[in-house]
Design an enzyme around this catalytic site. Structure first.
Site, PDB file in Angstrom:
ATOM      1  N   GLY A  55      12.660  -0.961 -26.470  1.00 55.13           N
ATOM      2  CA  GLY A  55      12.620  -2.416 -26.416  1.00 55.13           C
ATOM      3  C   GLY A  55      14.022  -2.985 -26.394  1.00 55.13           C
ATOM      4  CB  CYS A  82      14.685   4.122 -27.221  1.00 52.51           C
ATOM      5  SG  CYS A  82      16.359   3.506 -26.997  1.00 52.51           S
ATOM      6  CE1 TYR A  83      14.050  -3.200 -31.321  1.00 48.45           C
ATOM      7  CE2 TYR A  83      11.738  -2.680 -31.735  1.00 48.45           C
ATOM      8  CZ  TYR A  83      12.839  -3.496 -31.931  1.00 48.45           C
ATOM      9  OH  TYR A  83      12.741  -4.600 -32.741  1.00 48.45           O
ATOM     10  CG  HIS A 169      14.257   5.896 -22.610  1.00 50.02           C
ATOM     11  ND1 HIS A 169      13.288   5.029 -23.068  1.00 50.02           N
ATOM     12  CD2 HIS A 169      15.447   5.311 -22.882  1.00 50.02           C
ATOM     13  CE1 HIS A 169      13.867   3.960 -23.583  1.00 50.02           C
ATOM     14  NE2 HIS A 169      15.175   4.097 -23.485  1.00 50.02           N
ATOM     15  CD  GLU A 171      10.347   6.552 -21.696  1.00 48.77           C
ATOM     16  OE1 GLU A 171      10.558   7.526 -22.443  1.00 48.77           O
ATOM     17  OE2 GLU A 171      10.738   5.407 -21.959  1.00 48.77           O
ATOM     18  CG  ASP A 227      -6.021  -0.347  -5.683  1.00 53.78           C
ATOM     19  OD1 ASP A 227      -5.761   0.870  -5.606  1.00 53.78           O
ATOM     20  OD2 ASP A 227      -5.163  -1.216  -5.915  1.00 53.78           O
ATOM     21  CE  LYS A 370      -2.498   2.035  -4.600  1.00 53.76           C
ATOM     22  NZ  LYS A 370      -2.955   0.632  -4.457  1.00 53.76           N
TER      23      LYS A 370
HETATM   24  N1  GLN Z   1      17.692  -2.348 -28.025  1.00 50.78           N
HETATM   25  C1  GLN Z   1      17.844  -1.071 -28.629  1.00 50.78           C
HETATM   26  C2  GLN Z   1      19.243  -0.520 -28.421  1.00 50.78           C
HETATM   27  O1  GLN Z   1      20.030  -1.103 -27.746  1.00 50.78           O
HETATM   28  C3  GLN Z   1      16.824  -0.109 -28.047  1.00 50.78           C
HETATM   29  C4  GLN Z   1      17.040   0.156 -26.590  1.00 50.78           C
HETATM   30  C5  GLN Z   1      15.897   0.890 -25.966  1.00 50.78           C
HETATM   31  O2  GLN Z   1      14.803   0.947 -26.510  1.00 50.78           O
HETATM   32  N2  GLN Z   1      16.121   1.408 -24.777  1.00 50.78           N
HETATM   33  O3  GLN Z   1      19.597   0.511 -28.947  1.00 50.78           O
END
Ligand code: GLN
Length: 543
Positions: A55, A82-83, A169, A171, A227, A370
């Site tokens: 986030g 991450c966040y 990340h 993902e 779809d 999709k």
């Molecule tokens: N905002 C948070 C940071 O800067 C998390 C970033 C993120 O989730 N990619 O570390």
């Protein structure tokens, strides 16, 4: 229905839909929910695991997106990304601060392979970082299980409570072993069985649809796109002739597309369903005349769709259900799931008018991405060529004509687009025949195996490409005479999932040929432009 569910809790990060896709690629069903979802609702869904996304906020700031501490005390495994990892640390008594060194992009990662979440992962691997903050102190009970040069807590674990966090990340494809790590979370930590497969989806949906519909009448909005075609065939398998497909030719289709749709779904096609084609072009052009604001155009087209259906429904008699081919990215992009901002309202989601004359709307593909819809299509025996058709937006050419729409403009964009598609396909196929031959594979030019042919397409072959009409007119000279005509924009993108995309590097000579033919063959066009913009910041469509 008692199926395994993993929840993806959305904190507004850019890659959140990708998180959900990766989970599903691991054969585990998941859904995205906003971080605002009450804890009781989360409990009631009885998830096998929870993933907290990235986030943009800093979790230690006043008013930043947060979550209930109880989330970590339910005995359900949680993975923070991450966040999500930062928030988990903060809520459970660790500390998060502005990082002395921000990391962005490919970063070397050293991994403790004895952790269940890193089983089978190389000790020295790569991850994708994108952060300003970092976990400066881990919460009690946690330990570091991966590090980068700048980040002592690149991954953290509390094995007893089944709580994990990644600063990076997993993902995105830039984390090459990311899918494996997510798989480890799902199988080693959450102990999922992995029963989310497309054949079971088809059987399950057919059962559900039959139960819901009973002996009611169903009307399907068929656009001829992937779809709605898949939705239509699914419905016809479930309720046969109780289904009537209404195909609205709104005069905003690609060249000859109306006839092609009729050939597949009409009386001469392979399916046993009721098919009605409504030629509504005039009606649309009148409604759209002089309207140039994109959102208004979308709303008008969507609303008119529903009106036409209502009228057809009345002719058929009592109609209980309306089927639409809405898919998951439509739902999320319309701001109805998760945290993402409203980017565009999709005509069959956000654009739905309040007054609709049907008892209920059925959207059997509402939770699918999709590529999953395509798998369902193949599972249902829909011809390969239709299943792999390029995506085409519900509002059609209405949003590929920038500014106001008219019959003349529709003709210009249809003709330009047809030339573009013809040339690209011809060039890609020619390349493929030669590449296949060079590899010793014989493909019959008269009756090619399309799937095989596609597998030899060149790497520049776009995943989606089309011509759009700009509302820019410019001065040119043709046959010694001054022209003041429109500019056509050619768009072509490479994308895996349509959430992010890059402009395709089509060889220059092919583009030149397309340009030449458009200028020569399409009246009213005197300039051809190539759109280089990626997504983000652009979108694939121009409006
Ligand atoms: N905002 C948070 C940071 O800067 C998390 C970033 C993120 O989730 N990619 O570390």
């Amino acid at each position: 229905m008692d199926k395994e569910l993993v929840l993806v809790i959305d904190f507004g990060g850019q890659y959140n839909q990708l998180v959900a896709r990766r989970v599903r690629e691991n054969n585990v069903y998941c859904e995205i929910y906003s971080y605002r979802t009450p804890i009781d609702q989360i409990k009631a869904m009885n998830p096998k695991g929870i993933i907290l996304t990235g986030g943009p906020a800093s979790c230690y700031e006043e008013g930043a997106a947060s979550c209930d501490k109880e989330l970590f005390e339910m005995g359900v495994p949680v993975l923070g990304l991450c966040y999500g990892a930062q928030l988990m640390s903060l809520v459970l008594g660790g500390n998060v601060e502005k990082a002395p060194v921000r990391e962005y992009g490919h970063t070397a990662l050293k991994v403790d392979t004895s952790s269940p979440i890193f089983e089978g992962v190389s000790e020295n691997t790569t991850c994708w970082m994108s952060h300003n903050d970092y976990i400066s102190k881990i919460a009690p009970g946690f330990k570091a299980i991966a590090t980068t040069e700048a980040c002592p807590y690149a991954a953290i674990a509390n094995d007893d409570e089944k709580l994990y966090g990644f600063q990076y990340h997993p993902e995105v494809l830039h984390t090459p072993e990311g899918t494996k790590m997510l798989g480890n979370f799902l199988y080693n930590v959450c102990e999922c069985a992995g029963d989310w497969k497309m054949d079971s989806f088809v059987q399950e949906q057919i059962g559900l649809i039959r139960e819901k519909v009973g002996n009611g009448k169903v009307l399907c909005a068929l656009s001829g796109g992937v779809d709605s075609s898949v939705a239509a065939v699914l419905l016809s398998k479930a309720v046969g002739k109780q289904l009537t497909c209404v195909f609205v030719d709104h005069g905003l289709l690609r060249k000859d597309e109306g006839d092609q749709v009729e050939a597949v779904f009409g009386p001469d096609g392979p399916y046993d369903l009721n098919f009605i084609r409504v030629n509504a072009a005039e009606r649309y052009y009148v409604k759209l005349a002089g309207i140039s604001e994109p959102e208004r155009k979308r709303k008008i087209i969507g609303e008119e769709f529903i009106r036409v259906f209502e009228e057809e429904a009345k002719k058929i008699g009592r109609v209980d259900f309306l089927v639409q081919g809405t898919i998951y990215p439509d739902v999320v992009e319309s701001g109805l799931g998760g945290e993402s901002a409203v980017i565009k309202s999709h005509h069959n989601v956000g654009g739905l008018p309040e007054h609709v004359d049907f008892k209920e709307i059925i959207e059997p593909l509402r939770n699918l991405f999709k590529d999953e819809v395509r798998k369902v299509g193949l599972e249902l025996g829909i011809p390969d060529q239709l299943v792999f058709r390029q995506p085409f937006p519900g509002p059609g050419l209405g949003i590929r004509i920038i500014g106001d729409v008219s019959a003349e403009k529709v003709k210009m964009v249809q003709d330009s687009d047809a030339i573009y598609r013809e040339e690209i396909e011809a060039a890609a196929n020619e390349y493929a025949y030669e590449a296949a031959e060079a590899a010793g594979v014989k493909i019959d030019r008269e009756k090619p195996d399309h799937a095989l042919l596609r597998s030899y397409w060149p790497s520049w072959m776009p995943d989606q490409y089309f011509a759009a009409l700009t509302n820019m007119r410019s001065v040119g000279v043709m046959g010694d005479e001054r022209t003041y005509d429109f500019a056509v924009a050619l768009r072509a993108v490479k994308t895996v999932d349509f959430m992010t995309a890059e402009s395709a590097q089509i060889p220059y000579d092919i583009l030149m040929k397309v340009m030449n033919r458009i200028i020569n063959e399409v009246r009213g066009v005197n300039r051809v432009l190539y759109d280089l913009t990626s997504k983000p910041p652009g979108t694939v469509e121009l409006e």
